[in-house]
Design a protein around this motif. Structure first.
Motif, short mmCIF file in Angstrom:
data_model
loop_
_atom_site.label_atom_id
_atom_site.label_comp_id
_atom_site.label_asym_id
_atom_site.label_seq_id
_atom_site.Cartn_x
_atom_site.Cartn_y
_atom_site.Cartn_z
N VAL A 208 -26.24 2.24 43.27
CA VAL A 208 -25.65 2.92 42.12
C VAL A 208 -26.74 3.39 41.16
N ALA A 209 -27.72 2.53 40.92
CA ALA A 209 -28.79 2.87 39.99
C ALA A 209 -29.61 4.06 40.47
N ALA A 210 -29.74 4.21 41.79
CA ALA A 210 -30.51 5.34 42.31
C ALA A 210 -29.86 6.66 41.92
N ARG A 211 -28.54 6.72 41.91
CA ARG A 211 -27.88 7.94 41.48
C ARG A 211 -28.02 8.14 39.97
N ALA A 212 -28.08 7.06 39.23
CA ALA A 212 -28.20 7.17 37.78
C ALA A 212 -29.57 7.69 37.35
N THR A 213 -30.51 7.74 38.28
CA THR A 213 -31.83 8.30 37.97
C THR A 213 -32.10 9.58 38.76
N ALA A 214 -31.09 10.08 39.45
CA ALA A 214 -31.27 11.26 40.30
C ALA A 214 -31.10 12.53 39.47
N TYR A 215 -32.06 12.81 38.63
CA TYR A 215 -31.96 13.96 37.73
C TYR A 215 -32.04 15.26 38.52
N PRO A 216 -31.12 16.17 38.29
CA PRO A 216 -31.12 17.43 39.03
C PRO A 216 -32.14 18.41 38.46
N SER A 217 -32.05 19.65 38.92
CA SER A 217 -32.96 20.67 38.42
C SER A 217 -32.66 20.98 36.96
N GLU A 218 -33.57 21.73 36.34
CA GLU A 218 -33.42 22.04 34.91
C GLU A 218 -32.25 22.98 34.64
N THR A 219 -31.67 23.55 35.68
CA THR A 219 -30.55 24.46 35.50
C THR A 219 -29.20 23.75 35.52
N GLN A 220 -29.21 22.45 35.70
CA GLN A 220 -27.96 21.68 35.80
C GLN A 220 -27.95 20.56 34.78
N ASP A 221 -26.79 20.33 34.19
CA ASP A 221 -26.64 19.24 33.23
C ASP A 221 -26.85 17.91 33.95
N PRO A 222 -27.88 17.15 33.60
CA PRO A 222 -28.14 15.90 34.33
C PRO A 222 -27.03 14.88 34.20
N TYR A 223 -26.29 14.92 33.10
CA TYR A 223 -25.24 13.93 32.90
C TYR A 223 -24.07 14.12 33.86
N ARG A 224 -23.92 15.31 34.43
CA ARG A 224 -22.88 15.52 35.42
C ARG A 224 -23.18 14.74 36.70
N VAL A 225 -24.45 14.40 36.89
CA VAL A 225 -24.87 13.64 38.07
C VAL A 225 -25.04 12.16 37.74
#
Length: 272
Positions: A208-225
């Motif tokens: 679970v924690a791995a997804r909580a640090t899986a920041y997407p590209s700068e064009t996507q809201d990271p909080y959606r991930v």
């Protein structure tokens, strides 16, 4: 029925009343669904009205999990969501009284899990129609399932994985209607069985924690991930820390969760 303290009316057959109330679980009117059908059926189950009929009642309710499955944004979600919650009540009743064979409980569990992983309508409160809350209700049902003596370590491991899968579902909305707390409550019910070792639970937290640090590209809201897994980790840490009846692994698991939260919150890491 509400005015009479949810007693069973004597002027109509129980089968007719049950069919009518079960159909009302899918109503878009919260007065029918939330304030009449669900509390009435749940109370009757708890009071033993259906003890001799529980297997058939549960099968009938479980059928509602397939109503419109795969749809999103439609009223069919109410039948699915409240069917899951009520099927959990059937399982909880059996846990107290041992009324149906273990195979039946496992079948109901399979149907809950299958529905929960395939449910695509993750709305919480629907304006004008009240609570859909399928993600929360599914977690509640899994928590009641976890309490069943018919489940052992292998089945409980599956339940943990299902809860994580729901938290990590891609493309869904941010869960802001208490769902992370309800999933954390279900997780604690699994862990309170004290059947799973830390060697199973720690990698599960790391996943679970791995997804909580899986920041997407700068064009996507990271909080959606990252938002849902992060909210869940915080809820689980808080509930585990405050639980009056914690699982035996609480001291070790708290350390695992603190470490995970430090990794997902860089500002909380120790400065050197």
């Amino acid at each position: 029925m509400i005015d009479s303290g949810l007693g069973v009316p004597s002027d109509r057959p129980l089968a007719d009343l049950t069919a009518e109330l079960t159909a009302m679980l899918g109503s878009a009117d919260p007065a029918e669904r939330d304030r009449t059908a669900y509390p009435t059926l749940a109370t009757w189950i708890d009071r033993g009205v259906y003890d001799d009929l529980l297997a058939g009642l549960g099968d009938g309710i479980a059928a509602g999990l397939a109503t419109g499955l795969g749809e999103s944004g439609t009223d069919t979600v109410f039948r699915r969501s409240f069917s899951a919650l009520l099927l959990g009540e059937c399982i909880a009743r059996d846990s107290r009284r041992a009324l149906v064979p273990g195979g039946k409980i496992l079948d109901w569990g399979d149907r809950i899990v299958s529905w929960y992983l395939r449910e695509r309508d993750d709305r919480g409160f629907v304006d004008g129609k009240g609570w859909a809350h399928a993600v929360a209700h599914g977690a509640d049902a899994i928590g009641m399932l976890a309490d069943s003596p018919h489940l052992a370590a292998p089945e409980l491991t599956v339940l943990l994985d299902v809860l994580a899968d729901r938290v990590l579902t891609p493309g869904g909305r941010l869960l802001v209607s208490g769902e992370p707390d309800r999933i954390a409550e279900a997780t604690l019910r699994v862990l309170r069985r004290n059947a799973l070792p830390l060697a199973v639970v720690e990698p599960w937290v790391r996943r679970v924690a791995a997804r909580a640090t899986a920041y997407p590209s700068e064009t996507q809201d990271p909080y959606r991930v990252t938002g849902n897994p992060e909210a869940f980790l915080r809820a689980l840490h808080l509930q585990l820390a405050l639980a009056p009846d914690p699982p035996q692994m609480r001291p070790d698991l708290l350390l695992v969760l603190v470490d995970a939260l430090r990794q997902t919150n860089p500002g909380l890491r120790a400065r050197r």
